[in-house]
Each structure stands twice: as C-alpha cells, then as structure tokens.
Design an enzyme around this catalytic site. Sequence first.
Site, mmCIF file in Angstrom:
data_model
loop_
_atom_site.group_PDB
_atom_site.id
_atom_site.type_symbol
_atom_site.label_atom_id
_atom_site.label_comp_id
_atom_site.label_asym_id
_atom_site.label_seq_id
_atom_site.Cartn_x
_atom_site.Cartn_y
_atom_site.Cartn_z
ATOM 1 N N ASP A 1 9.077 -3.697 -0.672
ATOM 2 C CA ASP A 1 9.242 -2.270 -0.724
ATOM 3 C C ASP A 1 8.966 -1.977 0.906
ATOM 4 O O ASP A 1 8.020 -1.780 0.987
ATOM 5 C CB ASP A 1 8.535 -1.723 -1.772
ATOM 6 C CG ASP A 1 8.736 -0.167 -1.663
ATOM 7 O OD1 ASP A 1 9.657 0.288 -1.829
ATOM 8 O OD2 ASP A 1 7.684 0.661 -1.916
ATOM 9 N N ARG B 1 -4.871 0.397 5.251
ATOM 10 C CA ARG B 1 -4.292 0.571 3.995
ATOM 11 C C ARG B 1 -4.226 -0.339 2.923
ATOM 12 O O ARG B 1 -4.235 0.144 1.680
ATOM 13 C CB ARG B 1 -2.574 0.986 4.489
ATOM 14 C CG ARG B 1 -2.195 2.025 5.063
ATOM 15 C CD ARG B 1 -0.763 2.027 5.799
ATOM 16 N NE ARG B 1 0.496 1.995 4.661
ATOM 17 C CZ ARG B 1 0.696 3.125 4.153
ATOM 18 N NH1 ARG B 1 0.181 4.228 4.221
ATOM 19 N NH2 ARG B 1 1.496 3.113 3.250
ATOM 20 N N CYS C 1 12.794 3.719 0.668
ATOM 21 C CA CYS C 1 13.153 5.244 0.262
ATOM 22 C C CYS C 1 13.790 5.881 1.321
ATOM 23 O O CYS C 1 13.708 6.855 1.964
ATOM 24 C CB CYS C 1 11.833 5.896 0.344
ATOM 25 S SG CYS C 1 10.861 5.971 1.590
ATOM 26 N N GLU D 1 -0.797 -5.935 2.198
ATOM 27 C CA GLU D 1 -0.284 -4.883 2.813
ATOM 28 C C GLU D 1 -0.793 -5.351 4.297
ATOM 29 O O GLU D 1 -2.048 -5.496 4.671
ATOM 30 C CB GLU D 1 -1.037 -3.473 2.448
ATOM 31 C CG GLU D 1 -1.305 -2.514 3.590
ATOM 32 C CD GLU D 1 0.214 -2.175 3.838
ATOM 33 O OE1 GLU D 1 1.065 -1.821 3.251
ATOM 34 O OE2 GLU D 1 0.543 -1.939 5.280
ATOM 35 N N ALA E 1 0.770 -1.049 0.068
ATOM 36 C CA ALA E 1 -0.007 -0.005 0.022
ATOM 37 C C ALA E 1 0.780 1.068 0.093
ATOM 38 O O ALA E 1 2.130 1.266 0.492
ATOM 39 C CB ALA E 1 -0.752 -0.028 1.386
ATOM 40 N N PRO E 2 0.488 2.287 -0.566
ATOM 41 C CA PRO E 2 -1.052 2.691 -1.407
ATOM 42 C C PRO E 2 -1.123 1.966 -2.665
ATOM 43 O O PRO E 2 -2.158 1.812 -3.146
ATOM 44 C CB PRO E 2 -1.042 4.012 -1.340
ATOM 45 C CG PRO E 2 0.461 4.551 -1.374
ATOM 46 C CD PRO E 2 0.996 3.618 -0.509
ATOM 47 N N GLY E 3 -0.052 1.474 -3.396
ATOM 48 C CA GLY E 3 -0.081 0.490 -4.428
ATOM 49 C C GLY E 3 0.574 1.067 -5.621
ATOM 50 O O GLY E 3 0.585 0.541 -6.852
ATOM 51 N N GLY E 4 1.450 2.076 -5.686
ATOM 52 C CA GLY E 4 2.179 2.566 -7.070
ATOM 53 C C GLY E 4 2.840 1.520 -7.513
ATOM 54 O O GLY E 4 2.767 1.478 -8.844
ATOM 55 N N LYS E 5 3.561 0.667 -6.921
ATOM 56 C CA LYS E 5 4.568 -0.511 -7.592
ATOM 57 C C LYS E 5 3.410 -1.554 -8.059
ATOM 58 O O LYS E 5 3.841 -1.875 -8.956
ATOM 59 C CB LYS E 5 5.672 -0.743 -6.629
ATOM 60 C CG LYS E 5 6.430 0.557 -6.250
ATOM 61 C CD LYS E 5 7.643 -0.103 -5.375
ATOM 62 C CE LYS E 5 8.857 1.112 -5.115
ATOM 63 N NZ LYS E 5 8.395 2.130 -4.013
HETATM 64 N N1 SAM Z 1 5.265 -0.074 -2.226
HETATM 65 C C1 SAM Z 1 4.126 0.690 -1.739
HETATM 66 C C2 SAM Z 1 3.863 1.542 -2.886
HETATM 67 O O1 SAM Z 1 4.801 1.633 -3.815
HETATM 68 O O2 SAM Z 1 2.773 2.265 -2.859
HETATM 69 C C3 SAM Z 1 4.912 1.656 -0.615
HETATM 70 C C4 SAM Z 1 5.180 0.711 0.597
HETATM 71 S S1 SAM Z 1 5.664 1.579 1.988
HETATM 72 C C5 SAM Z 1 7.186 1.724 1.544
HETATM 73 C C6 SAM Z 1 5.796 0.117 3.233
HETATM 74 C C7 SAM Z 1 4.645 -0.681 3.446
HETATM 75 O O3 SAM Z 1 5.049 -1.745 4.589
HETATM 76 C C8 SAM Z 1 3.710 0.418 4.310
HETATM 77 O O4 SAM Z 1 2.325 0.432 3.617
HETATM 78 C C9 SAM Z 1 3.651 -0.451 5.826
HETATM 79 O O5 SAM Z 1 2.123 -0.308 6.341
HETATM 80 C C10 SAM Z 1 3.927 -1.701 5.497
HETATM 81 N N2 SAM Z 1 4.410 -2.297 6.877
HETATM 82 C C11 SAM Z 1 4.644 -1.793 7.815
HETATM 83 N N3 SAM Z 1 4.917 -2.894 8.842
HETATM 84 C C12 SAM Z 1 5.168 -3.992 7.987
HETATM 85 C C13 SAM Z 1 5.655 -5.378 8.544
HETATM 86 N N4 SAM Z 1 5.971 -5.690 9.535
HETATM 87 N N5 SAM Z 1 5.535 -6.111 7.390
HETATM 88 C C14 SAM Z 1 5.241 -6.017 6.282
HETATM 89 N N6 SAM Z 1 4.772 -4.757 5.972
HETATM 90 C C15 SAM Z 1 4.719 -3.729 6.859
#
Ligand code: SAM
Length: 444
Positions: free
Chosen positions: A179, A139, A232, A134, A112-116
């Site tokens: 990610d 989310r 990031c 997610e 989430a939010p889902g760009g990739k």
């Molecule tokens: N890939 C997404 C995009 O391109 O829109 C962005 C992802 S963001 C960098 C990382 C995501 O990992 C967040 O949505 C977060 O809620 C989730 N996250 C948080 N803790 C986590 C965990 N323990 N295991 C897996 N995912 C987790």
Amino acid sequence: MNLPQDFIEELHRVLGDDTQSYVRSFSDPPFRGISINRLKTTPRQLLPLLDFRTEPSPFYQDGYYIPSDVQKIGSSPLHHAGAFYVQEPSASSAVQLLNIEKGDYVLDLCAAPGGKSAQIASLLSGSGLIWSNEVVRNRASVLVSNFERMGIANGIVSSCYPDVLCPALSECFDKVLVDAPCSGEGMFRKNPDAVNEWSREHVLSCAARQLSILQSAVSALRPGGIMVYSTCTFSPEENEMTVRQLLSLCPDMEPFPIDEPFGRKTDLDNAVRITPLEGGEGHFAARLRKSGSGPRRDLPQNKLPPQPREMLRAAEEFMDDIFVRRPDMSLRIIGERLYLMPKGISSLQGLGVIRAGILAGEFVKKRIEPAHALFSASNPSELRRVLPLTLDDPRTAAFLSGMEIDCSAPKGYTAVTIEGMPVGFGKCSSSTLKNKYPKSLRLS
Ligand code: SAM
C-alpha cells in the site's frame, strides 16, 4: 475548489466524461467508514451497540459506512476496546483482493498507521502471521499501539527499508500487500490543503519510488503467492503504468484478474479504481500472482540465547496466576521483558523488528509487572479474573479516564472488558480496582 489544471487533465485520462461529476462531488461531505475487528467482536454483536447509523460497504466484507458527522469516534469505549478501526471505505478494498485464508503468512510492507494490517489480522483470526513493516520509525510505533488496541497476537512489527527486509525474507509469505506512499489525490476531498502539494514532478517521483518498493516486494512472495499493490491516488503513472513496468521487469509476476463487483474498471483486467462516484474517496488496487507454486520458506531464525532459568520460572508462575488456560504461544525473555511469541518464531535480529507477538510484562525487582497488551489481546474466557463492564455502566468512562473503580473480582490482576471485549486491566484488592490503563490512552 480550485484544482490544478494539470491535475484535471490527468483525471480526464482516467475518468473521461465523469471528470465534471468528480469535480462537483467536492460539494458533498467525504465518505467515512469503519472496519470491524473480528478478534474482538462480530458485526452482529457490535452494530446494535453503535450510537450512529451504519450501512454495509461494497468494498470489504466487514466494512461499514458511517455518517459524515459522527463526532469523537476515537473516544468511544468500543473504539478503545478495539472493536473497529476507523477507515475510509475504499481503503478497505485492497485487503479484500488479497484472498486471505486462515494460516496465511502475510507481509504488509508499507503498513502504518495500520488499517489494512488490522483487516488482515481480523481475517486471519489468530492463525498464520501478519508481518507489518513501516519504514518511518515513529509511524511504526503508532502501528505497535494499534496492534495492541486491536488485540493482535500473531504479529510482527518492523521498521526496515523494503530492499533490506524483503530479500532477507525471501519467499516467506503467501500474500504481500504494498500500500505504497503516493501523491494522495484520493485525499483531496478530505484534506483540501493536500491539493497545494500536488505537482506533476511529485507524481513522477512517487511512481519511481513505488516501482522500486514493488520490485523489492516480489522477493518476499512464495511461488503461487498473491500480491496486491494499492495507492490512494488516481494518476495512471502511479497506478496502471507502475503495474505494467513491474510486469515487464519481473517475468515471474503475472496479472491475476479481478472479478469483485466494486469500483470502476481500468484498462488492466487485474486492477480496479474507486472514486467518489463509486462510493469511496479514492483508491486503486491491482492484483498479481507469482508464477509457479510451492510452499513458503521458514522465517530466518537466529539462535536463541539461553533463557535465564529463574526468570523463566517466575514467568511460568505469573502466567498461571493470570490464565486458567494459557494462549498457545511461547514464552520469551528478552532483557527485562517477557513476551508471548507466535509458535515457530524464535528471535529475529537485524530486520528492525520492534515487536514480535505480545509484550506480556516487565521484570521489576524479581516481580513481573503485567503489560497492557497481555490483557488487550486476551480471550476473557481463558482468564482467572475479569471485571465485565457495559457501555451504560458509569465505571466504563471512569476506567478509561484512569480512575479507581469498584470491583467485585477476587484479589489480583484483573482484566476489564467492555461489552465482552478486553480493553485493559487493573489490580483488584479490597473491592477496588487500581487502574493500569496506560496514561497515553486515557480519556482526558
Ligand atoms: N497501509 C497503511 C494503512 O492502511 O494504514 C497506509 C500506508 S501509507 C499509504 C504508505 C506508507 O508508506 C506510509 O506510512 C509511509 O511512511 C511509508 N513509506 C514512505 N516511504 C517509503 C519507502 N521508501 N518504502 C516503504 N514505505 C515507505
């Protein structure tokens, strides 16, 4: 801009003499971009329709820079129709490194939010499968709504912990993207308040969590499959050191060198870092491969409960009323809901699945009320009734605002397209389209 001294020192380890140039870059506006969704359009069709300048991004084949001062891009009818995803340009690099091929089964573990996921679905062009997970439930709902806007049919959205999901999907994927949640140093120019949350302790706790997510992710990959790990952030603890630790803990994972011509080199030949000095806000991506080779395993299947015959017959009639040629998907009734599922997927339980395929409609008193997603993911040439709108037609803004509009289509449920892209639907009768655009999406 007051950056913590510890952060500057960390940055110096990765940027060396460029550290000062990075600090100076805080006086420039952040980079902005879009990734074009080939499920709905092509760069050639879309770019002339945009009312702002674009420039190709070096990080992704369908990525473009947009000016930093573009206003209200989310309200654009083309955005409503899912023509593009607004994405920070360097964030698109990770998917470029996944080498997506048609027919791949791809797991996006932190989605989430889902760009990739939107990029992956665009590259799959309706083939194979994108499984987007997610862990944070609300989310994951945003993810479902982005899937609907982008018109993704061959997808599954789940909300599950990686250490539960990945072993249950052992070796089911050709490609896995992690990610990971991170300390977000690459977001500092966009969101200066994030600097106040930065600390060494946070960096180290993110690194521990990233390693644990990656270790789970390995099990979902088939032998010979490719994994991309991205963040990031700039920190070597969260990036290079995490990759090294994974390689030492998982002997079946090996580095897969990167030769794509973007970003800055790292001291790993399978990883790249992008900073504002390379034209993006900040991303790190490493590519790995699982040793050996072999086919992916089938997804686990639960036994399907018998499909109620009456409802199934109603569903067949409903589909025939809407489509001239039906999508190549299976009809499934779950409770009062009708879904179109990718072929080969029956029922998935216990993995936090909240959407599989497309929600096609809902049974209401023996009738089926169609769902928005059915039209948004449709191919207009396969539909019986379509109301084609253009950007300069006043009915376009009226439709997106939820108003009734004039419609010359025959009576019945009618898809609405904007510049050929399906955006939603309404019910046409007596030359009027009763608006069915979801209230939560309407322009206010
Ligand atoms: N890939 C997404 C995009 O391109 O829109 C962005 C992802 S963001 C960098 C990382 C995501 O990992 C967040 O949505 C977060 O809620 C989730 N996250 C948080 N803790 C986590 C965990 N323990 N295991 C897996 N995912 C987790």
